[in-house]
Design a protein around this motif. Sequence first.
Motif, PDB file in Angstrom:
ATOM      1  N   LYS A   1       2.038   8.277  -7.948  1.00  0.00           N
ATOM      2  CA  LYS A   1       1.612   6.922  -7.608  1.00  0.00           C
ATOM      3  C   LYS A   1       1.147   6.177  -8.852  1.00  0.00           C
ATOM      4  O   LYS A   1       1.365   4.971  -8.972  1.00  0.00           O
ATOM      5  CB  LYS A   1       0.506   6.939  -6.558  1.00  0.00           C
ATOM      6  CG  LYS A   1       0.208   5.521  -6.080  1.00  0.00           C
ATOM      7  CD  LYS A   1      -0.657   5.468  -4.867  1.00  0.00           C
ATOM      8  CE  LYS A   1      -1.079   4.041  -4.573  1.00  0.00           C
ATOM      9  NZ  LYS A   1      -2.246   4.001  -3.685  1.00  0.00           N
ATOM     10  N   SER A   2       0.538   6.866  -9.784  1.00  0.00           N
ATOM     11  CA  SER A   2       0.131   6.167 -11.004  1.00  0.00           C
ATOM     12  C   SER A   2       1.357   5.794 -11.822  1.00  0.00           C
ATOM     13  O   SER A   2       1.373   4.751 -12.482  1.00  0.00           O
ATOM     14  CB  SER A   2      -0.868   6.998 -11.810  1.00  0.00           C
ATOM     15  OG  SER A   2      -0.241   8.128 -12.344  1.00  0.00           O
TER      16      SER A   2
ATOM     17  N   ARG B   1       3.577  -2.790 -12.778  1.00  0.00           N
ATOM     18  CA  ARG B   1       2.918  -3.673 -13.749  1.00  0.00           C
ATOM     19  C   ARG B   1       3.893  -4.105 -14.829  1.00  0.00           C
ATOM     20  O   ARG B   1       3.998  -5.274 -15.159  1.00  0.00           O
ATOM     21  CB  ARG B   1       1.757  -2.942 -14.434  1.00  0.00           C
ATOM     22  CG  ARG B   1       0.550  -2.822 -13.583  1.00  0.00           C
ATOM     23  CD  ARG B   1      -0.669  -3.494 -14.211  1.00  0.00           C
ATOM     24  NE  ARG B   1      -1.675  -3.617 -13.177  1.00  0.00           N
ATOM     25  CZ  ARG B   1      -2.381  -4.712 -12.923  1.00  0.00           C
ATOM     26  NH1 ARG B   1      -2.198  -5.789 -13.655  1.00  0.00           N
ATOM     27  NH2 ARG B   1      -3.246  -4.738 -11.964  1.00  0.00           N
TER      28      ARG B   1
ATOM     29  N   ARG C   1       6.018   8.278  -5.027  1.00  0.00           N
ATOM     30  CA  ARG C   1       4.556   8.290  -5.123  1.00  0.00           C
ATOM     31  C   ARG C   1       3.961   9.664  -4.822  1.00  0.00           C
ATOM     32  O   ARG C   1       2.780   9.898  -5.079  1.00  0.00           O
ATOM     33  CB  ARG C   1       3.901   7.233  -4.231  1.00  0.00           C
ATOM     34  CG  ARG C   1       4.487   7.036  -2.882  1.00  0.00           C
ATOM     35  CD  ARG C   1       3.932   5.770  -2.250  1.00  0.00           C
ATOM     36  NE  ARG C   1       2.655   6.020  -1.595  1.00  0.00           N
ATOM     37  CZ  ARG C   1       2.518   6.675  -0.460  1.00  0.00           C
ATOM     38  NH1 ARG C   1       3.573   7.180   0.158  1.00  0.00           N
ATOM     39  NH2 ARG C   1       1.347   6.845   0.066  1.00  0.00           N
ATOM     40  N   HIS C   2       4.776  10.565  -4.290  1.00  0.00           N
ATOM     41  CA  HIS C   2       4.268  11.917  -4.010  1.00  0.00           C
ATOM     42  C   HIS C   2       4.581  12.910  -5.125  1.00  0.00           C
ATOM     43  O   HIS C   2       4.176  14.063  -5.047  1.00  0.00           O
ATOM     44  CB  HIS C   2       4.885  12.444  -2.719  1.00  0.00           C
ATOM     45  CG  HIS C   2       4.290  11.829  -1.492  1.00  0.00           C
ATOM     46  ND1 HIS C   2       3.003  12.081  -1.088  1.00  0.00           N
ATOM     47  CD2 HIS C   2       4.807  10.952  -0.604  1.00  0.00           C
ATOM     48  CE1 HIS C   2       2.740  11.399   0.016  1.00  0.00           C
ATOM     49  NE2 HIS C   2       3.817  10.696   0.323  1.00  0.00           N
ATOM     50  N   THR C   3       5.301  12.497  -6.136  1.00  0.00           N
ATOM     51  CA  THR C   3       5.744  13.462  -7.140  1.00  0.00           C
ATOM     52  C   THR C   3       4.635  13.776  -8.136  1.00  0.00           C
ATOM     53  O   THR C   3       3.621  13.084  -8.192  1.00  0.00           O
ATOM     54  CB  THR C   3       6.938  12.906  -7.936  1.00  0.00           C
ATOM     55  OG1 THR C   3       6.519  11.740  -8.639  1.00  0.00           O
ATOM     56  CG2 THR C   3       8.080  12.546  -7.003  1.00  0.00           C
TER      57      THR C   3
ATOM     58  N   ALA D   1       0.819  -1.215   0.000  1.00  0.00           N
ATOM     59  CA  ALA D   1       0.000   0.000   0.000  1.00  0.00           C
ATOM     60  C   ALA D   1       0.856   1.269   0.000  1.00  0.00           C
ATOM     61  O   ALA D   1       0.415   2.312  -0.459  1.00  0.00           O
ATOM     62  CB  ALA D   1      -0.939   0.009   1.199  1.00  0.00           C
ATOM     63  N   TYR D   2       2.065   1.182   0.525  1.00  0.00           N
ATOM     64  CA  TYR D   2       2.940   2.358   0.610  1.00  0.00           C
ATOM     65  C   TYR D   2       4.158   2.238  -0.291  1.00  0.00           C
ATOM     66  O   TYR D   2       5.139   2.950  -0.111  1.00  0.00           O
ATOM     67  CB  TYR D   2       3.386   2.579   2.059  1.00  0.00           C
ATOM     68  CG  TYR D   2       2.338   3.216   2.939  1.00  0.00           C
ATOM     69  CD1 TYR D   2       1.828   4.471   2.631  1.00  0.00           C
ATOM     70  CD2 TYR D   2       1.876   2.572   4.081  1.00  0.00           C
ATOM     71  CE1 TYR D   2       0.871   5.065   3.436  1.00  0.00           C
ATOM     72  CE2 TYR D   2       0.918   3.161   4.899  1.00  0.00           C
ATOM     73  CZ  TYR D   2       0.429   4.411   4.560  1.00  0.00           C
ATOM     74  OH  TYR D   2      -0.518   5.001   5.361  1.00  0.00           O
ATOM     75  N   ARG D   3       4.096   1.317  -1.251  1.00  0.00           N
ATOM     76  CA  ARG D   3       5.262   1.134  -2.122  1.00  0.00           C
ATOM     77  C   ARG D   3       5.536   2.417  -2.906  1.00  0.00           C
ATOM     78  O   ARG D   3       4.635   3.216  -3.143  1.00  0.00           O
ATOM     79  CB  ARG D   3       5.002  -0.025  -3.092  1.00  0.00           C
ATOM     80  CG  ARG D   3       3.958   0.298  -4.130  1.00  0.00           C
ATOM     81  CD  ARG D   3       3.676  -0.894  -5.040  1.00  0.00           C
ATOM     82  NE  ARG D   3       2.687  -0.533  -6.056  1.00  0.00           N
ATOM     83  CZ  ARG D   3       2.163  -1.385  -6.913  1.00  0.00           C
ATOM     84  NH1 ARG D   3       2.510  -2.670  -6.878  1.00  0.00           N
ATOM     85  NH2 ARG D   3       1.287  -0.992  -7.808  1.00  0.00           N
TER      86      ARG D   3
ATOM     87  N   ASN E   1       2.623   2.686 -10.075  1.00  0.00           N
ATOM     88  CA  ASN E   1       1.762   1.540 -10.412  1.00  0.00           C
ATOM     89  C   ASN E   1       2.098   0.996 -11.798  1.00  0.00           C
ATOM     90  O   ASN E   1       2.196  -0.217 -11.988  1.00  0.00           O
ATOM     91  CB  ASN E   1       0.285   1.948 -10.416  1.00  0.00           C
ATOM     92  CG  ASN E   1      -0.256   2.199  -9.022  1.00  0.00           C
ATOM     93  OD1 ASN E   1       0.346   1.801  -8.034  1.00  0.00           O
ATOM     94  ND2 ASN E   1      -1.394   2.856  -8.944  1.00  0.00           N
ATOM     95  N   ALA E   2       2.230   1.913 -12.753  1.00  0.00           N
ATOM     96  CA  ALA E   2       2.507   1.486 -14.130  1.00  0.00           C
ATOM     97  C   ALA E   2       3.845   0.744 -14.191  1.00  0.00           C
ATOM     98  O   ALA E   2       3.964  -0.288 -14.855  1.00  0.00           O
ATOM     99  CB  ALA E   2       2.520   2.692 -15.063  1.00  0.00           C
TER     100      ALA E   2
ATOM    101  N   ASP F   1       4.493  11.656   5.275  1.00  0.00           N
ATOM    102  CA  ASP F   1       3.636  11.349   4.126  1.00  0.00           C
ATOM    103  C   ASP F   1       2.524  12.354   3.863  1.00  0.00           C
ATOM    104  O   ASP F   1       1.559  12.017   3.184  1.00  0.00           O
ATOM    105  CB  ASP F   1       2.995   9.947   4.312  1.00  0.00           C
ATOM    106  CG  ASP F   1       3.710   8.902   3.451  1.00  0.00           C
ATOM    107  OD1 ASP F   1       4.374   9.297   2.480  1.00  0.00           O
ATOM    108  OD2 ASP F   1       3.591   7.714   3.774  1.00  0.00           O
TER     109      ASP F   1
END
Lengths: 353, 468
Positions: free
Chosen positions: B136-137, B144, B51-53, B44-46, B140-141, B256
């Motif tokens: 974060k997107s 994947r 993820r904040h950029t 969840a916090y990977r 995620n990409a 965070d």
Amino acid sequence: MQTHTEVLEEARRQAEICNACRYCEGYCSVFPALHAERAFADGNLTQLANLCHNCRGCYYACQYTAPHEFDLNLPQALANVRQSSWEELAFPQAAGRAFQKNGMLIAVATVIGFALLFAALRALPAAGGEGFYAALPHNAMVAIFLPAFLFPLVSIGISLRRYWRQVGGRPVKLSHLVQAFGQAARMKNLKGGHGDGCNFEDQDRFSHARRHAHQAVMYGFLLCFAATSVATVMHYALGMPAPYGLLSLPKILGNSGGLLLVAGCGAMIRLKLRSDRSFGAPSAFGAELAFVGLLGFVGLSGLALYALGQTALMPALLALHLGAVLAFFLLAPFTKMAHGFYRLAALVADAQR
Amino acid sequence: MTQSHSPTNPDIVVIGGGNAALCAAMTAAEAGASVLVLEAAPKAYRGGNSRHTRNFRCMHQGPLGPLVESYSEEEYLADLMKVTGGKTDEQLARLAIRTSEECLPWMQAHGVRFQPSLSGTLSLARTNAFFLGGGKSLVNAYYRTAQQLGVQVLYEAAVTHVHLAGDQVEYIDYTHMGETHRITPKSVVVASGGFQADTDWLARAWGPAAKNFLIRGTPYNRGVVLADLLDQGIAQVGDPTQCHAVAIDGRAPKFDGGIVTRLDCVPFSIVVNQNAERFYDEGEDVWPKRYAIWGRLVAAQPDQVGHVIIDAKSLDLFMPSVFPPIKAASLRELAEKMGLPADGLERTVGEFNAACGDTSGFHPTELDGVSTTGLTPPKTNWARPITQPPFYGYTLRTGVTFTYLGLKVDERAQCSVGQGPVRNLWAAGETMAGSILGQGYLAGFGMTIGTVFGRIAGKEAAAYANAH
Ligand SMILES: Cc1cc2nc3c(=O)[nH]c(=O)nc-3n(C[C@H](O)[C@H](O)[C@H](O)COP(=O)(O)OP(=O)(O)OC[C@H]3O[C@@H](n4cnc5c(N)ncnc54)[C@H](O)[C@@H]3O)c2cc1C
Ligand code: SF4
Ligand code: SF4
């Protein structure tokens, strides 16, 4: 269960966080509309909620989802407002409250529809008509379905006026309509901001499955509707009553529409069952499923009626089909069907922004 | 793909799970190596601070993806030199800048999607490419894509020790589900960020005041691997006492809080300390240029807090922030609500108001020269008296973005010990950013460094693993 006020309060809390963040601006029309406000009145939130189509893109992209203390889940917050707003805006409101969250009641209403039609079939014996009219006279059909068709139109009309007032809509111009219908026809927003689709199917993977299923349902429904309209014109204006042959316009429209509708509803149900329910309005899950089931059944029974119309099953199938159609029309303002109208209204209001 | 290696003994271990780590992992996997990513955070916090950029600064000779016009190597370098005051390794900086141009299509090919510059950030439309959905997107990409490439990922796997024998890494120890494991990859890429989340270390480096700082990003960047490697004599770079700090909303969570805790209202305000005294020119420059120094200014005040005071006429001039301001009908009431001496605040505001002059030239987005006269410290722009109720207040605290101490690398992203390179150790991202960024910060450059050097490290690590 949360009240309308609580649901709005939670959506407001989350919208304020999004407004300070703005990372999701490119996903859909919710965000540009959201960023245009500084404080969120109830009407703003209702409008945002009806612009959202629950693609979940902004959930997976969000750095503030649980376990983070900001606990963002915008798709769910907006789904709850949307659901709740449909209940509040419904006319009569009691019907909205009863059906929007109750799949069982939808099923019961459908069965009542069946029963009514069976009773009608028995009570009104054939007056020498042809085809289906042999089972149910044409005049009886009109007597049942004309009010059943007009009632939802009036009801939705009233609801949309309430909606318009609540979200502060202005007089509508043609350009607003062109933009809104254009977006709806392409289901532009379901493509996601990047055209890769939405996150309905498999967590953060983007796919077009939901958009395709939804397009099948929408165009299937519209084709069926067109079939009925064409048939009505042929009956009254051209003096060509049913039955029609396989290659007649009503049949071509109706059969292709029926197939699309059945396939679309099937795909939609499969997606819904597989999808993560924590992003929707949890209380409405069963009712949504029941509604899609009913819609699919309308298509399926229509096709069955076409295939088996010459057999002894015809009267029973006719009662089932017309019963389902009756239930569908009467429930339209109080089920998921209403979303189509609210969504169009939201797109028109957005075009005015 | 080299199939002969079990996931527990991969060719390459990448330490960290943010942008730099994933760029290295994907590149190495594409070069045919088997790769294991060890990410300390749970799923969840990977993705660490990545993820904040929101964007990535990119050179381009013509329109490229979402970027308009052009942004040349020289202009980019000049922008960088300005913020670092020349404390920049020019060779590595030019490498990062030049390579950034080919990174953008590479990022797209690996699943990243861009969007036009966000509302409120138009000034960056030419230089910075914004990620659709934010960092974060992007993360995620990349996960994947990495998994499609056969990269193995282990979450909640915190590396505790990277064992150096002479000029080579021999093994790695990490903990996972309460147990310690040892693996012996051929190559290792360190991409585990800075040490800012270890507030004890921060306090040792900066002074006890650092205990009151907030950490804007992940709690998992505690510098464990950085300290472990530096202890073993790996070459270091960057000022160990310094961190990049900005002024953020004092009500932000300890870790965070990310982008939403930023406050843009300082130029339209006066800022006072606990004693209700002003301490710096709030109108010195436009906010993006002053964002960073206020982190330090606030850190130097009692209890490391500042209080922003504005009145009704300024409320709509800046981006909304995550927490609503404290609101009061009078300055006295505001002082009470904010825990400030009421007499003091009234006096400070009164003096400030008296020093304001003609405000007809007020212009919120330009240096308007509307200043105070005879006041110390002065306010040199946007100085309008604070008179119109309701009055609003925000609390400011120091928010740490990253630390400057890092691993020194060469243009192949390779670490060194003594006089020579460590044969199988590379570093990428924040943990080596000090090699390029001696001080200051240029928006979007962190992701550039991570992407450019992550890819270099992945390529080099794979070449080494494939050859041994
Ligand atoms: C709020 C905020 C906004 C920012 N916005 C931008 C921006 O818009 N553009 C930009 O360029 N930069 C931005 N930055 C800076 C940017 O975040 C960093 O430069 C960049 O993310 C660094 O990437 P990285 O991969 O080196 O580190 P990170 O992304 O921080 O990744 C480090 C990883 O290492 C893991 N890790 C740490 N210790 C261990 C261990 N012992 N074992 C295993 N794993 C470990 C962490 O869990 C994490 O996954 C921002 C920073 C913050 C805080
Ligand atoms: S959903 Fe999350 S990432 Fe997206 S705009 Fe809102 S706060 Fe930002
Ligand atoms: S769920 Fe999809 S449509 Fe709804 S707000 Fe998020 S990104 Fe927009």
